[in-house]
Design a protein around this motif. Sequence first.
Motif, PDB file in Angstrom:
ATOM      1  N   LEU A   1       0.848  -1.191   0.000  1.00 24.21           N
ATOM      2  CA  LEU A   1       0.000   0.000   0.000  1.00 24.21           C
ATOM      3  C   LEU A   1       0.886   1.244   0.000  1.00 24.21           C
ATOM      4  CD1 LEU A   1      -2.554  -1.018   2.795  1.00 24.21           C
ATOM      5  CD2 LEU A   1      -2.601  -1.614   0.371  1.00 24.21           C
ATOM      6  N   VAL A   2       0.522   2.227  -0.816  1.00 15.23           N
ATOM      7  CA  VAL A   2       1.262   3.489  -0.849  1.00 15.23           C
ATOM      8  C   VAL A   2       0.275   4.637  -0.705  1.00 15.23           C
ATOM      9  CG1 VAL A   2       3.131   2.587  -2.299  1.00 15.23           C
ATOM     10  CG2 VAL A   2       1.145   3.670  -3.376  1.00 15.23           C
ATOM     11  N   THR A   3       0.761   5.736  -0.156  1.00 13.56           N
ATOM     12  CA  THR A   3      -0.065   6.936  -0.087  1.00 13.56           C
ATOM     13  C   THR A   3       0.203   7.799  -1.308  1.00 13.56           C
ATOM     14  OG1 THR A   3       1.615   8.115   1.207  1.00 13.56           O
ATOM     15  CG2 THR A   3      -0.096   6.944   2.425  1.00 13.56           C
ATOM     16  N   SER A   4      -0.803   8.527  -1.710  1.00 11.72           N
ATOM     17  CA  SER A   4      -0.694   9.416  -2.858  1.00 11.72           C
ATOM     18  C   SER A   4      -1.467  10.686  -2.563  1.00 11.72           C
ATOM     19  CB  SER A   4      -1.249   8.737  -4.110  1.00 11.72           C
ATOM     20  OG  SER A   4      -1.307   9.659  -5.192  1.00 11.72           O
ATOM     21  N   SER A   5      -1.008  11.782  -3.095  1.00 12.00           N
ATOM     22  CA  SER A   5      -1.722  13.045  -2.879  1.00 12.00           C
ATOM     23  C   SER A   5      -2.823  13.274  -3.907  1.00 12.00           C
ATOM     24  CB  SER A   5      -0.729  14.216  -2.939  1.00 12.00           C
ATOM     25  OG  SER A   5      -0.104  14.259  -4.217  1.00 12.00           O
ATOM     26  N   HIS A   6      -2.879  12.425  -4.947  1.00  6.57           N
ATOM     27  CA  HIS A   6      -3.807  12.717  -6.046  1.00  6.57           C
ATOM     28  C   HIS A   6      -4.589  11.529  -6.584  1.00  6.57           C
ATOM     29  CE1 HIS A   6       0.027  11.515  -7.871  1.00  6.57           C
ATOM     30  NE2 HIS A   6      -0.690  11.080  -8.884  1.00  6.57           N
ATOM     31  N   ARG A   7      -4.348  10.314  -6.070  1.00  6.58           N
ATOM     32  CA  ARG A   7      -5.108   9.179  -6.601  1.00  6.58           C
ATOM     33  C   ARG A   7      -5.355   8.149  -5.503  1.00  6.58           C
ATOM     34  NH1 ARG A   7      -2.008   4.665  -8.595  1.00  6.58           N
ATOM     35  NH2 ARG A   7       0.201   4.857  -8.023  1.00  6.58           N
ATOM     36  N   GLY A   8      -6.299   7.273  -5.781  1.00 10.53           N
ATOM     37  CA  GLY A   8      -6.641   6.232  -4.823  1.00 10.53           C
ATOM     38  C   GLY A   8      -7.806   6.640  -3.933  1.00 10.53           C
ATOM     39  N   ASP A   9      -8.349   5.662  -3.211  1.00 19.05           N
ATOM     40  CA  ASP A   9      -9.431   5.935  -2.280  1.00 19.05           C
ATOM     41  C   ASP A   9      -8.918   6.736  -1.092  1.00 19.05           C
ATOM     42  OD1 ASP A   9     -11.226   4.431  -3.805  1.00 19.05           O
ATOM     43  OD2 ASP A   9     -10.725   2.575  -2.743  1.00 19.05           O
ATOM     44  N   PHE A  10      -9.826   7.508  -0.500  1.00 22.20           N
ATOM     45  CA  PHE A  10      -9.466   8.151   0.756  1.00 22.20           C
ATOM     46  C   PHE A  10      -9.291   7.081   1.828  1.00 22.20           C
ATOM     47  CE2 PHE A  10     -11.425  12.018  -1.160  1.00 22.20           C
ATOM     48  CZ  PHE A  10     -10.305  12.836  -1.041  1.00 22.20           C
ATOM     49  N   LEU A  11      -8.305   7.261   2.655  1.00 20.93           N
ATOM     50  CA  LEU A  11      -7.933   6.242   3.629  1.00 20.93           C
ATOM     51  C   LEU A  11      -9.103   5.835   4.517  1.00 20.93           C
ATOM     52  CD1 LEU A  11      -5.725   4.539   5.036  1.00 20.93           C
ATOM     53  CD2 LEU A  11      -5.191   6.550   6.424  1.00 20.93           C
ATOM     54  N   HIS A  12      -9.882   6.810   4.963  1.00 19.29           N
ATOM     55  CA  HIS A  12     -10.975   6.493   5.889  1.00 19.29           C
ATOM     56  C   HIS A  12     -12.128   5.746   5.214  1.00 19.29           C
ATOM     57  CE1 HIS A  12     -12.271  10.284   4.067  1.00 19.29           C
ATOM     58  NE2 HIS A  12     -13.505   9.995   4.450  1.00 19.29           N
ATOM     59  N   GLN A  13     -12.088   5.671   3.873  1.00 20.72           N
ATOM     60  CA  GLN A  13     -13.126   4.940   3.140  1.00 20.72           C
ATOM     61  C   GLN A  13     -12.605   3.653   2.506  1.00 20.72           C
ATOM     62  OE1 GLN A  13     -14.135   8.074   0.392  1.00 20.72           O
ATOM     63  NE2 GLN A  13     -15.799   8.856   1.688  1.00 20.72           N
ATOM     64  N   ALA A  14     -11.311   3.461   2.534  1.00 23.23           N
ATOM     65  CA  ALA A  14     -10.698   2.328   1.834  1.00 23.23           C
ATOM     66  C   ALA A  14     -10.872   1.027   2.615  1.00 23.23           C
ATOM     67  CB  ALA A  14      -9.216   2.609   1.606  1.00 23.23           C
ATOM     68  N   ARG A  15     -10.941  -0.068   1.885  1.00 22.08           N
ATOM     69  CA  ARG A  15     -10.918  -1.404   2.478  1.00 22.08           C
ATOM     70  C   ARG A  15      -9.453  -1.852   2.523  1.00 22.08           C
ATOM     71  NH1 ARG A  15     -15.736  -4.114   2.785  1.00 22.08           N
ATOM     72  NH2 ARG A  15     -14.649  -6.107   2.674  1.00 22.08           N
ATOM     73  N   LEU A  16      -8.929  -1.945   3.711  1.00 18.97           N
ATOM     74  CA  LEU A  16      -7.505  -2.224   3.868  1.00 18.97           C
ATOM     75  C   LEU A  16      -7.278  -3.712   4.109  1.00 18.97           C
ATOM     76  CD1 LEU A  16      -6.534   0.784   6.198  1.00 18.97           C
ATOM     77  CD2 LEU A  16      -6.295   0.607   3.698  1.00 18.97           C
ATOM     78  N   PRO A  17      -6.391  -4.336   3.343  1.00 21.41           N
ATOM     79  CA  PRO A  17      -6.114  -5.761   3.537  1.00 21.41           C
ATOM     80  C   PRO A  17      -5.233  -5.981   4.767  1.00 21.41           C
ATOM     81  CG  PRO A  17      -4.655  -4.864   1.862  1.00 21.41           C
ATOM     82  CD  PRO A  17      -5.601  -3.749   2.239  1.00 21.41           C
ATOM     83  N   TRP A  18      -5.282  -7.197   5.289  1.00 18.41           N
ATOM     84  CA  TRP A  18      -4.382  -7.591   6.384  1.00 18.41           C
ATOM     85  C   TRP A  18      -4.014  -9.056   6.210  1.00 18.41           C
ATOM     86  CZ3 TRP A  18      -1.692  -4.717   9.652  1.00 18.41           C
ATOM     87  CH2 TRP A  18      -0.966  -5.380  10.631  1.00 18.41           C
ATOM     88  N   PRO A  19      -2.745  -9.388   6.300  1.00 20.66           N
ATOM     89  CA  PRO A  19      -1.603  -8.493   6.498  1.00 20.66           C
ATOM     90  C   PRO A  19      -1.307  -7.679   5.238  1.00 20.66           C
ATOM     91  CG  PRO A  19      -0.840 -10.728   6.130  1.00 20.66           C
ATOM     92  CD  PRO A  19      -2.332 -10.812   6.228  1.00 20.66           C
TER      93      PRO A  19
END
Length: 258
Positions: free
Chosen positions: A186-204
């Motif tokens: 997973l990477v953060t981006s300033s201009h693309r991808g879902d907003f973190l608070h709305q994203a479905r995050l995998p684990w691990p």
Amino acid sequence: MSSAPTPITSRDNPLLKRLRLLAQDSTAYRKQGQVWLEGDHLCRALLARGHRPALAVFAESAWSSVPSDLRDIAPRQYLVPDALMAGISGLESPAGMGFVWDLPATTGVQSGRSAVVLDRLQDAGNVGAILRCASAFGFAQVLALKGTAALWSPKVVRAGMGGHFALHLVEGLAVDDLAALGVPLLVTSSHRGDFLHQARLPWPCAWVLGHEGQGVTPALEAQASQPVRIIQPGGEESLNVAAAAAICLHASAAARGF
């Protein structure tokens, strides 16, 4: 009864020379296979994770007030004048005690386990803060690519505040080495991808955190399975990487139901 520590009075004592290197040289630990832990907090953090020091060093003025549980914890103990303790220390206000710990044997990337990947992060304070967050939020390992600040350097260890001792740490890696991870990147981006608070995050998963100025290297970003954005209603251009790491790693912990 506590055993009396061995006194050292000469600045030229070989042990003190070695301790000065460990305390003040950012990569001396790589040659010596040991790390200097200065102060009550770091020493207790080591013990809390079930580890034991190879030796302990106490300043003369501090010896009488050292708690009994710290006096005999090391197989070798030394007592030094305050001036010599100050000569070892890399702090403006030297602590009254310190441990030397034998670093665990270096092993590679652990497959299938959660991770934080550091891509050429330069600032020791950022690196240490991220290690502390990784520990606090339940990540298993921190993997540092070549060009990242030395993970066991004195400044990183102090900033980590004991987080090191809960983590599997590997440094000097190449991008290709991460293929062994076997978990989504997973990477953060300033201009693309879902907003973190709305994203479905995998684990691990493995969060990739990039260079303070250049971000994640393109070759590594291309391997990411999911870019996400951190909502910034105040409109700042970007966040400090350690602040972004804290937000992302907390989100992963929260998504697991903790």
